[in-house]
Design a protein around this motif. Structure first.
Motif, PDB file in Angstrom:
ATOM      1  N   HIS A  48      74.391  44.995  53.933  1.00  0.00           N
ATOM      2  CA  HIS A  48      75.150  43.886  53.369  1.00  0.00           C
ATOM      3  C   HIS A  48      74.582  43.342  52.061  1.00  0.00           C
ATOM      4  CE1 HIS A  48      77.943  43.304  56.762  1.00  0.00           C
ATOM      5  NE2 HIS A  48      76.929  43.681  57.518  1.00  0.00           N
ATOM      6  N   ALA A  49      73.673  44.050  51.423  1.00  0.00           N
ATOM      7  CA  ALA A  49      73.142  43.614  50.125  1.00  0.00           C
ATOM      8  C   ALA A  49      74.233  43.765  49.061  1.00  0.00           C
ATOM      9  CB  ALA A  49      71.920  44.438  49.753  1.00  0.00           C
ATOM     10  N   PRO A  50      74.129  43.012  47.970  1.00  0.00           N
ATOM     11  CA  PRO A  50      75.171  43.056  46.937  1.00  0.00           C
ATOM     12  C   PRO A  50      75.466  44.456  46.406  1.00  0.00           C
ATOM     13  CG  PRO A  50      73.595  41.322  46.456  1.00  0.00           C
ATOM     14  CD  PRO A  50      73.067  42.078  47.638  1.00  0.00           C
ATOM     15  N   ASP A  51      74.474  45.311  46.347  1.00  0.00           N
ATOM     16  CA  ASP A  51      74.683  46.634  45.762  1.00  0.00           C
ATOM     17  C   ASP A  51      75.125  47.702  46.765  1.00  0.00           C
ATOM     18  OD1 ASP A  51      72.204  46.423  46.971  1.00  0.00           O
ATOM     19  OD2 ASP A  51      71.252  47.863  45.629  1.00  0.00           O
ATOM     20  N   VAL A  52      75.175  47.386  48.053  1.00  0.00           N
ATOM     21  CA  VAL A  52      75.552  48.402  49.038  1.00  0.00           C
ATOM     22  C   VAL A  52      76.686  48.006  49.969  1.00  0.00           C
ATOM     23  CG1 VAL A  52      73.288  49.505  49.093  1.00  0.00           C
ATOM     24  CG2 VAL A  52      73.793  47.673  50.697  1.00  0.00           C
ATOM     25  N   TYR A  53      77.062  46.731  50.005  1.00  0.00           N
ATOM     26  CA  TYR A  53      78.004  46.303  51.046  1.00  0.00           C
ATOM     27  C   TYR A  53      79.360  46.984  50.943  1.00  0.00           C
ATOM     28  CZ  TYR A  53      81.011  43.245  48.263  1.00  0.00           C
ATOM     29  OH  TYR A  53      81.926  42.765  47.386  1.00  0.00           O
ATOM     30  N   LYS A  54      79.815  47.321  49.755  1.00  0.00           N
ATOM     31  CA  LYS A  54      81.131  47.963  49.627  1.00  0.00           C
ATOM     32  C   LYS A  54      81.124  49.377  50.209  1.00  0.00           C
ATOM     33  CE  LYS A  54      82.861  45.406  45.695  1.00  0.00           C
ATOM     34  NZ  LYS A  54      83.334  45.446  44.311  1.00  0.00           N
ATOM     35  N   LYS A  55      79.983  50.006  50.213  1.00  0.00           N
ATOM     36  CA  LYS A  55      79.885  51.367  50.738  1.00  0.00           C
ATOM     37  C   LYS A  55      79.614  51.381  52.237  1.00  0.00           C
ATOM     38  CE  LYS A  55      77.732  52.633  46.443  1.00  0.00           C
ATOM     39  NZ  LYS A  55      76.432  52.585  45.849  1.00  0.00           N
ATOM     40  N   LYS A  56      78.795  50.437  52.709  1.00  0.00           N
ATOM     41  CA  LYS A  56      78.323  50.512  54.087  1.00  0.00           C
ATOM     42  C   LYS A  56      78.900  49.461  55.021  1.00  0.00           C
ATOM     43  CE  LYS A  56      73.832  52.604  53.350  1.00  0.00           C
ATOM     44  NZ  LYS A  56      72.417  52.495  53.678  1.00  0.00           N
ATOM     45  N   ALA A  57      79.331  48.332  54.524  1.00  0.00           N
ATOM     46  CA  ALA A  57      79.632  47.210  55.418  1.00  0.00           C
ATOM     47  C   ALA A  57      81.102  46.804  55.430  1.00  0.00           C
ATOM     48  CB  ALA A  57      78.770  46.017  55.030  1.00  0.00           C
ATOM     49  N   SER A  58      81.974  47.730  55.220  1.00  0.00           N
ATOM     50  CA  SER A  58      83.411  47.441  55.277  1.00  0.00           C
ATOM     51  C   SER A  58      83.797  46.219  54.439  1.00  0.00           C
ATOM     52  CB  SER A  58      83.863  47.238  56.725  1.00  0.00           C
ATOM     53  OG  SER A  58      83.595  48.377  57.474  1.00  0.00           O
ATOM     54  N   ARG A  59      83.104  46.038  53.358  1.00  0.00           N
ATOM     55  CA  ARG A  59      83.393  44.966  52.391  1.00  0.00           C
ATOM     56  C   ARG A  59      83.156  43.558  52.924  1.00  0.00           C
ATOM     57  NH1 ARG A  59      85.653  47.477  47.909  1.00  0.00           N
ATOM     58  NH2 ARG A  59      86.514  49.498  48.375  1.00  0.00           N
ATOM     59  N   VAL A  60      82.350  43.432  53.978  1.00  0.00           N
ATOM     60  CA  VAL A  60      82.005  42.109  54.495  1.00  0.00           C
ATOM     61  C   VAL A  60      80.813  41.604  53.695  1.00  0.00           C
ATOM     62  CG1 VAL A  60      81.204  40.788  56.484  1.00  0.00           C
ATOM     63  CG2 VAL A  60      82.871  42.624  56.791  1.00  0.00           C
ATOM     64  N   LYS A  61      81.062  40.558  52.920  1.00  0.00           N
ATOM     65  CA  LYS A  61      80.001  39.989  52.100  1.00  0.00           C
ATOM     66  C   LYS A  61      79.298  38.885  52.881  1.00  0.00           C
ATOM     67  CE  LYS A  61      82.472  38.705  48.529  1.00  0.00           C
ATOM     68  NZ  LYS A  61      82.855  38.198  47.217  1.00  0.00           N
ATOM     69  N   ILE A  62      77.980  38.980  52.929  1.00  0.00           N
ATOM     70  CA  ILE A  62      77.179  37.901  53.512  1.00  0.00           C
ATOM     71  C   ILE A  62      75.902  37.698  52.707  1.00  0.00           C
ATOM     72  CG2 ILE A  62      78.064  38.162  55.862  1.00  0.00           C
ATOM     73  CD1 ILE A  62      75.390  39.567  56.546  1.00  0.00           C
ATOM     74  N   TYR A  63      75.856  38.245  51.511  1.00  0.00           N
ATOM     75  CA  TYR A  63      74.616  38.230  50.739  1.00  0.00           C
ATOM     76  C   TYR A  63      74.398  36.968  49.911  1.00  0.00           C
ATOM     77  CZ  TYR A  63      77.749  39.922  47.081  1.00  0.00           C
ATOM     78  OH  TYR A  63      78.784  40.070  46.198  1.00  0.00           O
ATOM     79  N   ASP A  64      75.341  36.045  49.934  1.00  0.00           N
ATOM     80  CA  ASP A  64      75.126  34.774  49.245  1.00  0.00           C
ATOM     81  C   ASP A  64      75.614  33.630  50.132  1.00  0.00           C
ATOM     82  OD1 ASP A  64      77.914  34.780  49.041  1.00  0.00           O
ATOM     83  OD2 ASP A  64      77.935  35.206  46.911  1.00  0.00           O
ATOM     84  N   TYR A  65      75.254  32.432  49.765  1.00  0.00           N
ATOM     85  CA  TYR A  65      75.549  31.256  50.585  1.00  0.00           C
ATOM     86  C   TYR A  65      77.041  31.118  50.870  1.00  0.00           C
ATOM     87  CZ  TYR A  65      76.073  26.408  51.990  1.00  0.00           C
ATOM     88  OH  TYR A  65      76.421  25.272  52.670  1.00  0.00           O
ATOM     89  N   LYS A  66      77.850  31.166  49.834  1.00  0.00           N
ATOM     90  CA  LYS A  66      79.294  30.959  49.988  1.00  0.00           C
ATOM     91  C   LYS A  66      79.912  31.981  50.955  1.00  0.00           C
ATOM     92  CE  LYS A  66      83.547  30.684  47.311  1.00  0.00           C
ATOM     93  NZ  LYS A  66      84.176  30.834  46.014  1.00  0.00           N
ATOM     94  N   SER A  67      79.540  33.218  50.798  1.00  0.00           N
ATOM     95  CA  SER A  67      80.084  34.273  51.658  1.00  0.00           C
ATOM     96  C   SER A  67      79.615  34.130  53.099  1.00  0.00           C
ATOM     97  CB  SER A  67      79.670  35.646  51.129  1.00  0.00           C
ATOM     98  OG  SER A  67      80.136  35.838  49.822  1.00  0.00           O
ATOM     99  N   LEU A  68      78.333  33.816  53.276  1.00  0.00           N
ATOM    100  CA  LEU A  68      77.807  33.681  54.628  1.00  0.00           C
ATOM    101  C   LEU A  68      78.423  32.491  55.349  1.00  0.00           C
ATOM    102  CD1 LEU A  68      75.842  34.985  56.643  1.00  0.00           C
ATOM    103  CD2 LEU A  68      74.148  33.321  55.897  1.00  0.00           C
ATOM    104  N   VAL A  69      78.616  31.389  54.635  1.00  0.00           N
ATOM    105  CA  VAL A  69      79.246  30.208  55.250  1.00  0.00           C
ATOM    106  C   VAL A  69      80.655  30.551  55.719  1.00  0.00           C
ATOM    107  CG1 VAL A  69      80.178  27.913  54.759  1.00  0.00           C
ATOM    108  CG2 VAL A  69      77.837  28.460  54.120  1.00  0.00           C
ATOM    109  N   SER A  70      81.369  31.315  54.929  1.00  0.00           N
ATOM    110  CA  SER A  70      82.730  31.711  55.303  1.00  0.00           C
ATOM    111  C   SER A  70      82.726  32.498  56.616  1.00  0.00           C
ATOM    112  CB  SER A  70      83.339  32.544  54.179  1.00  0.00           C
ATOM    113  OG  SER A  70      84.578  33.065  54.561  1.00  0.00           O
ATOM    114  N   VAL A  71      81.823  33.442  56.736  1.00  0.00           N
ATOM    115  CA  VAL A  71      81.728  34.261  57.944  1.00  0.00           C
ATOM    116  C   VAL A  71      81.195  33.433  59.120  1.00  0.00           C
ATOM    117  CG1 VAL A  71      80.646  36.325  58.925  1.00  0.00           C
ATOM    118  CG2 VAL A  71      81.462  36.362  56.583  1.00  0.00           C
ATOM    119  N   ALA A  72      80.354  32.454  58.816  1.00  0.00           N
ATOM    120  CA  ALA A  72      79.824  31.572  59.875  1.00  0.00           C
ATOM    121  C   ALA A  72      80.918  30.662  60.408  1.00  0.00           C
ATOM    122  CB  ALA A  72      78.660  30.747  59.334  1.00  0.00           C
TER     123      ALA A  72
END
Length: 116
Positions: A48-72
């Motif tokens: 889920h790091a910024p440079d790999v999430y599109k390839k490995k994590a089905s585009r689920v962003k959690i690498y920054d505060y805003k994105s993680l809060v959304s998923v939380a």
């Protein structure tokens, strides 16, 4: 030779009570930058790091505060790390789970209102 079952039971109880029980110490003021981000970086950035999430994590962003809060807020974060039914268990490896203290800390952060 007669076995003293009561003595054996007491011995088992005595030894089992000597086991060190780990408890999680969770501060009252949990912050994203101090407490949560290091856990996410260590446990989740492989996918889920910024440079790999599109390839490995089905585009689920959690690498920054805003994105993680959304998923939380929508429940996916806790559902995934707690391996609850209906969620994709994270980390996405068979029978591997984030340690209980980290889960408890993340859960406390989520329920406390996601302090930055």
């Amino acid at each position: 030779m007669k076995i003293n079952y009561l003595g054996l039971l007491l011995l088992v109880i005595a030894f089992s009570s000597c086991k060190k029980k780990s408890t999680c110490e969770i501060a009252e003021n949990i912050s994203y930058s101090k407490d949560i981000a290091p856990i996410i970086e260590q446990k989740c950035f492989m996918c889920h790091a910024p440079d790999v999430y599109k390839k490995k994590a089905s585009r689920v962003k959690i690498y920054d505060y805003k994105s993680l809060v959304s998923v939380a807020k929508d429940g996916r974060l806790l559902g995934a790390i707690k391996h609850e039914p209906g969620f994709i268990a994270m980390p996405y490896r068979k029978n591997e789970k984030i340690d209980n203290c980290s889960i408890a800390l993340i859960e406390a952060w989520v329920t406390s209102g996601n302090q930055k």
